[in-house]
Design a protein around this motif. Structure first.
Motif, short mmCIF file in Angstrom:
data_model
loop_
_atom_site.label_atom_id
_atom_site.label_comp_id
_atom_site.label_asym_id
_atom_site.label_seq_id
_atom_site.Cartn_x
_atom_site.Cartn_y
_atom_site.Cartn_z
N ALA A 179 56.03 62.45 75.23
CA ALA A 179 54.80 61.95 74.62
C ALA A 179 55.09 61.13 73.37
CB ALA A 179 53.88 63.12 74.27
N VAL A 180 55.99 61.62 72.51
CA VAL A 180 56.34 60.87 71.30
C VAL A 180 56.95 59.53 71.67
CG1 VAL A 180 57.85 60.83 69.28
CG2 VAL A 180 56.60 62.91 69.85
N GLU A 181 57.87 59.54 72.64
CA GLU A 181 58.52 58.30 73.06
C GLU A 181 57.51 57.32 73.65
OE1 GLU A 181 61.42 55.43 74.01
OE2 GLU A 181 61.46 57.17 72.66
N ALA A 182 56.58 57.84 74.46
CA ALA A 182 55.59 56.96 75.09
C ALA A 182 54.67 56.33 74.05
CB ALA A 182 54.78 57.76 76.11
N VAL A 183 54.22 57.12 73.09
CA VAL A 183 53.33 56.57 72.06
C VAL A 183 54.08 55.55 71.21
CG1 VAL A 183 51.94 57.12 70.01
CG2 VAL A 183 51.90 58.63 71.98
N TYR A 184 55.33 55.85 70.88
CA TYR A 184 56.10 54.91 70.06
C TYR A 184 56.28 53.58 70.77
CZ TYR A 184 59.77 52.99 67.10
OH TYR A 184 60.49 52.17 66.27
N ARG A 185 56.67 53.63 72.04
CA ARG A 185 56.94 52.39 72.78
C ARG A 185 55.66 51.59 73.02
NH1 ARG A 185 61.51 51.33 75.52
NH2 ARG A 185 60.36 50.31 77.18
N ALA A 186 54.57 52.28 73.35
CA ALA A 186 53.36 51.57 73.75
C ALA A 186 52.47 51.21 72.57
CB ALA A 186 52.57 52.41 74.75
N ASP A 187 52.48 52.02 71.51
CA ASP A 187 51.44 51.89 70.49
C ASP A 187 51.95 51.67 69.07
OD1 ASP A 187 49.19 52.17 72.19
OD2 ASP A 187 49.55 54.32 72.31
N TRP A 188 53.24 51.50 68.88
CA TRP A 188 53.75 51.31 67.51
C TRP A 188 53.01 50.19 66.80
CZ3 TRP A 188 56.50 53.13 63.55
CH2 TRP A 188 56.90 52.23 62.56
N GLY A 189 52.92 49.02 67.42
CA GLY A 189 52.27 47.89 66.77
C GLY A 189 50.81 48.16 66.46
N ARG A 190 50.12 48.77 67.40
CA ARG A 190 48.69 49.05 67.20
C ARG A 190 48.49 50.09 66.09
NH1 ARG A 190 45.31 49.91 72.58
NH2 ARG A 190 46.33 47.91 72.95
N ILE A 191 49.37 51.07 66.02
CA ILE A 191 49.27 52.08 64.97
C ILE A 191 49.50 51.46 63.60
CG2 ILE A 191 50.45 54.11 64.02
CD1 ILE A 191 50.84 55.01 66.98
N VAL A 192 50.57 50.66 63.49
CA VAL A 192 50.85 50.02 62.20
C VAL A 192 49.71 49.09 61.81
CG1 VAL A 192 52.40 48.42 61.00
CG2 VAL A 192 53.34 50.23 62.41
N ALA A 193 49.16 48.38 62.78
CA ALA A 193 48.04 47.49 62.49
C ALA A 193 46.86 48.26 61.94
CB ALA A 193 47.63 46.73 63.76
N ALA A 194 46.55 49.40 62.55
CA ALA A 194 45.44 50.21 62.07
C ALA A 194 45.70 50.71 60.65
CB ALA A 194 45.21 51.39 63.02
N LEU A 195 46.94 51.09 60.37
CA LEU A 195 47.27 51.61 59.05
C LEU A 195 47.21 50.52 57.99
CD1 LEU A 195 50.23 53.95 60.02
CD2 LEU A 195 47.98 54.65 59.18
N ILE A 196 47.63 49.30 58.35
CA ILE A 196 47.53 48.21 57.38
C ILE A 196 46.07 47.98 57.01
CG2 ILE A 196 47.89 45.74 57.03
CD1 ILE A 196 50.36 45.99 58.83
N GLY A 197 45.20 48.12 57.99
CA GLY A 197 43.78 47.99 57.70
C GLY A 197 43.28 49.07 56.75
N LEU A 198 43.91 50.25 56.79
CA LEU A 198 43.49 51.35 55.94
C LEU A 198 44.08 51.26 54.54
CD1 LEU A 198 43.85 54.24 58.55
CD2 LEU A 198 41.71 53.37 57.61
N VAL A 199 45.38 50.90 54.44
CA VAL A 199 46.04 50.95 53.13
C VAL A 199 46.33 49.57 52.55
CG1 VAL A 199 47.09 53.15 53.72
CG2 VAL A 199 48.39 51.07 54.11
N GLY A 200 46.24 48.53 53.39
CA GLY A 200 46.40 47.17 52.89
C GLY A 200 47.81 46.80 52.49
N ASP A 201 48.83 47.48 53.01
CA ASP A 201 50.21 47.20 52.61
C ASP A 201 51.12 47.38 53.82
OD1 ASP A 201 53.00 48.22 51.63
OD2 ASP A 201 52.12 47.26 49.87
N PHE A 202 51.90 46.33 54.16
CA PHE A 202 52.76 46.37 55.34
C PHE A 202 53.83 47.45 55.22
CE2 PHE A 202 50.78 42.44 56.36
CZ PHE A 202 51.04 42.18 57.70
#
Length: 418
Positions: free
Chosen positions: A8-31
């Motif tokens: 599960a961890v591997e699948a989320v990392y491979r499929a959703d890393w970019g989407r997760i980071v994108a969501a977090l940038i929207g929350l904290v405003g810092d890459f």
């Protein structure tokens, strides 16, 4: 760690890393903060999911955990609760509506990130590199290889791009319609580079990363829908090109995961539904004037319309490459044209063109140039020379599936014919 949790961890990392980071940038405003907290959240998942089980919405769990870690970091730097209002005013933490973690789909933060990375204030290479790093999760050395620069140089480019976004206050939002034109070429380029990384992965065991191909096509559709009712021709062309290339996915590997060349593929395994969808889009794109993506889509269409490999109209493909060389000249385009010439006129003329390209340093470390030369030398019966070229390609290749293919070809040219 339990096997279910590990998968599960591997699948989320491979499929959703970019989407997760994108969501977090929207929350904290810092890459940087977003990437670091995402990494910490994945580390926490490794420990917790094996005890508590995989959550119902793994990606949302990661985002929630990373968000809390970001807040904790800010609190460690200052008394967060007392200064929350001043932080929000300064832009360090943005006021946002909490995502609904019980839904199957969160807002499309990934497309917002692409548009942010493709801001005209950034140099084009910085736009592309930052998107590949943040959206695809590619390592700095992998991006450096794509740009043929040393890893420290690429690392500095990424640092400068992030700093410029932060210091210039570039907003994390999809631009207004009247601002799209200035960013569109770069957006299309990075979406296709995401697709290319999925179509032929730089390194690792699999040749194809289906998750990236599917995501790039999804983004291509989304950009096209944003620009309806009259999307630019190149937007339509990019979608058509990706659909046509991806239609061959199932036939590109055999049951062992080894590469199958285009001429040897079982065309019954091609996705005819995608091809039928894409061909009218190619025609539509050409009506708008053949740009780079339209010409590449036209080439892909020639392959997909041939019922058998020997039915391929290689002269038409050479003509399309002639146009592409004029519209978007590059060493890669010239290499692909040389291969097409070899198929249309014979390996000799194609090999002469490749030898001419070899005189330049542009493709000296590009394994596919040496692989193409080896193939043409093999077809001409120059087996000793072909072996040398295969060995050079093997010294440069980083994908395991391609490596196995080249090793097999090398053994073939080294084995004397009885």
């Amino acid at each position: 760690m339990s096997s279910d949790a590990a998968r599960a961890v591997e699948a989320v990392y491979r499929a959703d890393w970019g989407r997760i980071v994108a969501a977090l940038i929207g929350l904290v405003g810092d890459f940087d903060l977003a990437e670091e907290c995402a990494q910490e959240a994945f580390a926490a998942a490794v420990d917790q999911w094996q005890v508590s089980g995989v959550p119902e919405f793994p990606r949302a769990w990661i985002i929630q955990t990373a968000r809390h870690k970001a807040i904790d970091r800010i609190r460690r730097k200052a008394r967060f609760e007392e200064k929350l209002e001043s932080y929000a005013t300064s832009g360090l933490v943005r006021e946002v509506v909490e995502p609904d973690y019980d839904t199957a789909e969160i807002p499309d933060d990934r497309l917002r990130l692409i548009f942010t990375c493709c801001h005209p204030a950034l140099a084009l290479e910085a736009q592309v590199a930052l998107t590949l790093r943040t959206l695809c999760g590619l390592e700095t050395d992998e991006i450096a290889r794509a740009f043929l620069v040393p890893p420290p140089t690429m690392a500095q480019r990424l640092v400068r791009a992030k700093r410029k976004i932060r210091d210039a206050g570039i907003p994390y939002s999809v631009p207004e319609r009247n601002e799209l034109a200035a960013r569109l070429d770069a957006v299309l380029t990075v979406i296709y580079l995401v697709f290319n990384e999925g179509y032929a992965a730089t390194r690792g065991a699999p040749l194809v990363r289906t998750d990236l191909c599917v995501e790039a096509i999804r983004l291509g559709r989304l950009v096209r829908s944003l620009l309806e009712p009259q999307p630019p021709a190149e937007v339509t062309a990019l979608l058509a090109l990706m659909l046509l290339q991806d239609a061959r996915r199932q036939a590109r590997l055999d049951e062992a995961g080894d590469l199958v060349t285009l001429e040897e593929q079982d065309r019954n395994r091609w996705d005819r539904g995608q091809i039928v969808e894409a061909l009218p889009l190619v025609e539509e794109a050409f009506r708008g004037g053949p740009g780079p993506f339209a010409l590449q889509a036209g080439i892909a269409a020639q392959h997909c319309q041939a019922a058998r490999s020997e039915d391929t109209d290689w002269r038409q493909i050479v003509g399309l490459y002639d146009l592409l060389e004029r519209v978007q000249p590059s060493a890669i385009v010239s290499l692909n044209r040389a291969v097409a010439v070899a198929m249309a006129e014979g390996p000799g003329p194609g090999l002469a063109l490749i030898d001419g390209l070899s005189a330049s340093d542009d493709l000296a470390n590009y394994h596919l140039l040496h692989a193409a030369r080896a193939d043409l030398q093999r077809r001409l019966g120059s087996l000793a020379e072909a072996a040398k070229s295969y060995q050079r390609a093997l010294a440069l290749v980083t994908n395991d599936s391609e490596r196995r293919f080249l090793e097999r070809r090398l053994r073939e040219v080294q084995t004397p014919v009885a």
